[in-house]
Enzyme design. Structure first.
Site, short mmCIF file in Angstrom:
data_model
loop_
_atom_site.label_atom_id
_atom_site.label_comp_id
_atom_site.label_asym_id
_atom_site.label_seq_id
_atom_site.Cartn_x
_atom_site.Cartn_y
_atom_site.Cartn_z
N ALA A 172 0.84 -1.20 0.00
CA ALA A 172 0.00 0.00 0.00
C ALA A 172 0.87 1.25 0.00
CB ALA A 172 -0.93 -0.01 1.22
N GLN A 211 -7.38 0.13 5.58
CA GLN A 211 -7.94 -0.25 6.88
C GLN A 211 -9.43 -0.63 6.76
OE1 GLN A 211 -6.58 -0.96 9.67
NE2 GLN A 211 -4.56 -0.02 9.57
N SER A 232 -3.96 -3.20 0.65
CA SER A 232 -2.83 -4.04 1.04
C SER A 232 -3.35 -5.42 1.45
CB SER A 232 -2.11 -3.40 2.23
OG SER A 232 -1.02 -4.19 2.61
N THR A 279 8.33 -9.23 -12.94
CA THR A 279 7.76 -10.54 -13.26
C THR A 279 6.50 -10.76 -12.43
OG1 THR A 279 9.97 -11.38 -13.71
CG2 THR A 279 8.26 -13.03 -13.29
N CYS A 339 3.16 3.04 11.89
CA CYS A 339 4.06 3.88 11.07
C CYS A 339 4.12 5.32 11.53
CB CYS A 339 3.62 3.85 9.61
SG CYS A 339 3.64 2.20 8.96
#
Ligand SMILES: Cc1ncc(COP(=O)(O)O)c(C=O)c1O
Length: 369
Positions: free
Chosen positions: A69, A176, A194, A232, A318
């Site tokens: 994310a 979230q 995410s 890839t 974070c």
């Protein structure tokens, strides 16, 4: 150890892990190869992308796999800025993840104007303020769907509609919200997701980009799963993420009922503690419980709990731990509450006994103060 930090990350669901291993070990050819095994990989990847598109209700060409994310948030803002260089104004909120704030800060450093949408006293976006903030040169309005501290479900649909009326792109960070609540992306132009917040693997996220939105890729190096991001194709991760979303969809009602019950159990217990203030946000998802113990420093409180086998956090993993919580301050207007707040992240995996143990350790902790 008791884990009550599911908003920071979730464990990999064993069914998702099985899918990941199966695809990664069995269908391993490069999906960009023209030979038969490559075509088999491409078919598997196409099926995964179709599941994701169905989950989000968007065309399959809108799905751009990324590594995270954080990457998707950076891609949204910087990719749009490169595509539309005459638009030099961005609107964000104070609730954004560090990656969005960081990308907006990078643009500010390049000379962009960045405005912050005000919050109402309930801690929700002031949707009407968008009308005054949006300018002819506004590039994008980027607002997270859920406050990752208090769990307030933000009015992103109304914000997206407003932006559509002003012909301004709207991006939302859904990280979230996915797996916790429903949403409608009809008027949303771009969204970030995410996998590891929804019982999928770490190392894969998505930027959802509707076909009418132009963007310049940040990673060059050829056509991959999509023309927008080289590398890839990660067959196993794509299949695992799709499986995690399928399970989140199929089990949504059961999971929510368990989380709601655990939430009610925690709240009832917290109400017994006179030293504890519950920071109840408007429209909060039951997966989040935010409370303050005035006079404590969260890093010390969290160490006490961790030493007694219980893991949770004070803020988003974070964010800087020494600052006051913007979200708690927005809804309480109280500095003492905002610097002593704690966040529990609940899951359908959380048990009644785990909550009982947490409440008992909390009572002991409060007794030490
Ligand atoms: C709202 C939000 N956006 C982005 C992220 C970053 O997610 P990822 O670890 O996939 O980069 C997180 C998780 O910490 C988050 O809570």
């Amino acid at each position: 150890m008791i884990y009550l930090d599911y908003s920071a990350t979730t464990p990999l669901d064993p069914r998702v892990a099985a899918k990941w291993m199966d695809v990664e070990t069995r269908v391993y050819a490069n999906a960009n190869s023209a030979h038969a095994l490559g075509l088999a990989s491409k078919a598997i990847n196409d099926a995964s992308l179709a599941v994701m598109a169905g989950f989000f209700g968007v065309p399959v060409e809108s799905i751009i796999p990324t590594a995270s994310a954080v990457e998707a948030n950076n891609f949204a803002l910087k990719g749009l800025a490169l595509k539309y260089p005459k638009k030099r104004h961005v609107i964000v909120s104070a609730l954004e993840h560090a990656s969005l704030i960081g990308a907006a800060g990078y643009l500010a450093h390049q000379g962009y104007d960045v405005d912050t949408l005000p919050l109402t006293p309930q801690g929700l976006y002031d949707v009407e303020a968008l009308d005054t903030l949006i300018r002819p040169d506004t590039l994008v309005v980027s607002l997270t769907a859920v406050d990752s501290e208090t769990g307030s479900r933000q009015p992103i649909e109304s914000c997206a509609e407003r932006c559509r009326l002003h012909h301004v792109f709207f991006h939302t960070d859904l990280t979230q919200l996915v797996g916790k609540g429903s949403f409608d992306l009809s008027h949303v132009d771009l969204a970030t997701v995410s996998a590891h917040k929804v019982y999928g693997p770490k190392g894969i996220g998505l930027l959802i980009k509707k076909p009418h939105v132009g963007i310049v890729p940040l990673l060059h190096g050829g056509h991959s799963v999509t023309p927008w991001r080289a590398s890839t194709p990660p067959n196993g991760l794509l299949a695992a993420f799709a499986e995690a979303l399928r399970l989140a969809h199929d089990e949504a009602d059961q999971r929510l009922a368990i989380v709601q019950a655990r939430h009610d159990q925690v709240i009832a217990g917290l109400r017994q503690q006179s030293r504890v203030t519950i920071n109840q946000a408007s429209q909060a998802l039951p997966h989040f419980v935010n409370f303050s113990i005035v006079g404590t420093r969260p890093e010390e409180g969290l160490r006490y709990f961790s030493d007694h086998g219980i893991c949770f956090s004070s803020k988003s993993a974070c964010s800087g731990q020494d600052e006051k919580s913007v979200s708690v301050y927005a809804i309480t207007g109280d500095e003492a509450l905002a610097i002593s707040s704690y966040r529990l992240g609940l899951s359908h995996l959380t048990t009644v006994t785990e909550i009982e143990t947490f409440l008992s350790v909390l009572a002991d902790y409060v007794g030490t103060l």
